[in-house]
Enzyme design. Structure first.
Site, short mmCIF file in Angstrom:
data_model
loop_
_atom_site.label_atom_id
_atom_site.label_comp_id
_atom_site.label_asym_id
_atom_site.label_seq_id
_atom_site.Cartn_x
_atom_site.Cartn_y
_atom_site.Cartn_z
N GLU A 192 -58.58 65.05 -23.71
CA GLU A 192 -59.94 64.51 -23.92
C GLU A 192 -61.01 65.45 -23.36
OE1 GLU A 192 -58.54 60.53 -22.45
OE2 GLU A 192 -59.99 59.82 -23.93
N GLU B 21 -51.53 57.86 -23.93
CA GLU B 21 -51.88 56.78 -23.00
C GLU B 21 -51.14 55.48 -23.30
OE1 GLU B 21 -54.05 59.04 -24.08
OE2 GLU B 21 -55.63 59.42 -22.60
C1 LIG Z 1 -58.38 58.13 -19.72
C2 LIG Z 1 -57.22 58.98 -19.47
C3 LIG Z 1 -55.97 58.44 -19.29
C4 LIG Z 1 -54.82 59.33 -19.08
O1 LIG Z 1 -54.97 60.53 -19.09
S1 LIG Z 1 -53.31 58.61 -18.78
C5 LIG Z 1 -52.21 59.96 -18.52
C6 LIG Z 1 -51.83 60.60 -19.80
N1 LIG Z 1 -50.92 61.70 -19.54
C7 LIG Z 1 -49.59 61.55 -19.59
O2 LIG Z 1 -49.06 60.48 -19.88
C8 LIG Z 1 -48.76 62.80 -19.30
C9 LIG Z 1 -47.70 62.51 -18.26
N2 LIG Z 1 -46.89 63.69 -18.05
C10 LIG Z 1 -45.85 64.01 -18.86
O3 LIG Z 1 -45.56 63.33 -19.83
C11 LIG Z 1 -45.04 65.21 -18.48
O4 LIG Z 1 -45.40 65.63 -17.20
C12 LIG Z 1 -45.18 66.42 -19.43
C13 LIG Z 1 -44.57 66.06 -20.81
C14 LIG Z 1 -46.63 66.82 -19.63
C15 LIG Z 1 -44.38 67.60 -18.84
O5 LIG Z 1 -43.06 67.19 -18.58
P1 LIG Z 1 -42.11 68.05 -17.60
O6 LIG Z 1 -42.08 69.46 -18.08
O7 LIG Z 1 -40.82 67.33 -17.53
O8 LIG Z 1 -42.87 68.05 -16.19
P2 LIG Z 1 -42.90 66.86 -15.13
O9 LIG Z 1 -41.73 67.02 -14.22
O10 LIG Z 1 -43.06 65.56 -15.80
O11 LIG Z 1 -44.28 67.16 -14.37
C16 LIG Z 1 -44.39 67.99 -13.23
C17 LIG Z 1 -44.93 67.15 -12.08
O12 LIG Z 1 -46.23 66.69 -12.47
C18 LIG Z 1 -46.26 65.27 -12.32
N3 LIG Z 1 -47.17 64.73 -13.35
C19 LIG Z 1 -47.28 65.10 -14.64
N4 LIG Z 1 -48.19 64.40 -15.26
C20 LIG Z 1 -48.70 63.54 -14.35
C21 LIG Z 1 -49.71 62.53 -14.41
N5 LIG Z 1 -50.44 62.31 -15.54
N6 LIG Z 1 -49.97 61.84 -13.29
C22 LIG Z 1 -49.29 62.07 -12.15
N7 LIG Z 1 -48.33 63.01 -12.04
C23 LIG Z 1 -48.05 63.74 -13.13
C24 LIG Z 1 -44.84 64.81 -12.54
O13 LIG Z 1 -44.64 63.55 -11.99
C25 LIG Z 1 -44.09 65.90 -11.81
O14 LIG Z 1 -44.19 65.65 -10.41
P3 LIG Z 1 -42.94 65.87 -9.46
O15 LIG Z 1 -42.63 67.34 -9.54
O16 LIG Z 1 -43.40 65.45 -8.10
O17 LIG Z 1 -41.81 65.05 -10.01
#
Ligand code: A1D88
Length: 259
Positions: free
Chosen positions: A113, A133
């Site tokens: 966004e 989301e």
């Molecule tokens: C108005 C707005 C609303 C929103 O924005 S709601 C949020 C929308 N976003 C999401 O849903 C994305 C969430 N994240 C993911 O789906 C995945 O990440 C990815 C597909 C982008 C990448 O996956 P992978 O390569 O397996 O990495 P990983 O181990 O999931 O991420 C590395 C570290 O980053 C943390 N992390 C990632 N996204 C978020 C997040 N949105 N909020 C909090 N933490 C996040 C994880 O947990 C982890 O952390 P650790 O290494 O401690 O396990």
């Protein structure tokens, strides 16, 4: 004015803002407020004609809202966060110069966004984009439901928002979500080169043109067309108008004063 979570670097007439909130450059109240304050300060800096927004590290542009913030299910937090998101991204949309997202990795949810709030998007070939989301019981509240459809049409917006489809940079390019795909590690340089091109245009004219494009997007053509004529005439109050035309006639590069 740099902040720990939104780093600022100025190169000539361009500001580089780097989202820096490891591990995934997520948004919190603090990072959103820092973004808003940085853009407000850049808006007041007449020497800045363009800004480039990118993410720190190689993997994430931004993974969106920090989901830890919403874990408690607190409605007050939801209300506050949606306000802070809106204020930050609308300030970015209204930036008087040109904003370019250099998407260097995952751009998810609020991370996509913020790119949608920019004027131009360049993504590296490994970048992936989604508005997922609804997968976590939320919805895009930072402009995503409106801005995505405006860029790519309702069909792809619905696939991405309602089906949670995550797309790669080449697909994003083919549907018009981004303007260019570049090699891994090349988005910042490409964005800076575009920003330099912006610097060759009159900053006042660019700012008026942006106002007009936004007016057409948010308003209607009947009010945008008279405003186009009005702002054209208003340019003749500026030094940059005579400078631009005379520089062309004298076969030299224009020197802009942004006024
Ligand atoms: C108005 C707005 C609303 C929103 O924005 S709601 C949020 C929308 N976003 C999401 O849903 C994305 C969430 N994240 C993911 O789906 C995945 O990440 C990815 C597909 C982008 C990448 O996956 P992978 O390569 O397996 O990495 P990983 O181990 O999931 O991420 C590395 C570290 O980053 C943390 N992390 C990632 N996204 C978020 C997040 N949105 N909020 C909090 N933490 C996040 C994880 O947990 C982890 O952390 P650790 O290494 O401690 O396990």
């Amino acid at each position: 004015m740099s902040s720990a979570q939104i780093k600022l670097e100025k190169r000539g007439h361009t500001a580089i803002l780097t989202m820096s909130n490891p591990p995934a450059n997520t948004w919190t109240k603090e990072t959103l407020t820092a973004l808003k304050e940085q853009v407000e300060a850049l808006n007041a800096d007449k020497d800045i004609f363009a800004l480039v927004l990118t993410g720190e590290g190689e993997k994430f542009f931004s993974a969106g809202a920090d989901l830890n913030v919403f874990a408690s299910g607190d409605k007050g937090v939801a209300a506050q966060m949606s306000q802070v998101f809106g204020a930050a991204f609308e300030t970015l949309s209204d930036f008087r110069g040109v904003s370019i997202a250099a998407i260097n990795g995952f751009a998810m949810g609020g991370g996509l966004e913020v790119a949608l709030a920019c004027d131009i998007r360049i993504a590296e070939e490994q970048a992936q984009m989604a508005l997922p989301e609804a997968k976590v019981g939320l919805l895009p509240c930072a402009g995503g439901t409106q801005n995505l459809a405006l860029l790519v049409g309702e069909g792809w917006a619905k696939r991405m928002i309602l089906c949670g489809e995550r797309i790669k940079a080449d697909k994003a390019h083919s549907i018009g979500l981004i303007e260019e795909v570049v090699g891994s590690g090349e988005s910042l340089d490409k964005a800076l080169a575009l920003a330099e091109q912006v610097g060759e245009q009159s900053p006042v004219a660019v700012s008026y043109c942006k106002t007009l494009i936004q007016q057409g997007r948010h308003g209607d053509i009947r009010s945008a067309l008279p405003l186009e004529r009005e702002l054209f005439v208003k340019l003749f109050d500026t030094q940059d108008q005579t400078e631009g035309v005379n520089a062309f006639l004298e076969k030299r590069k224009a020197k802009w004063v942004n006024g």
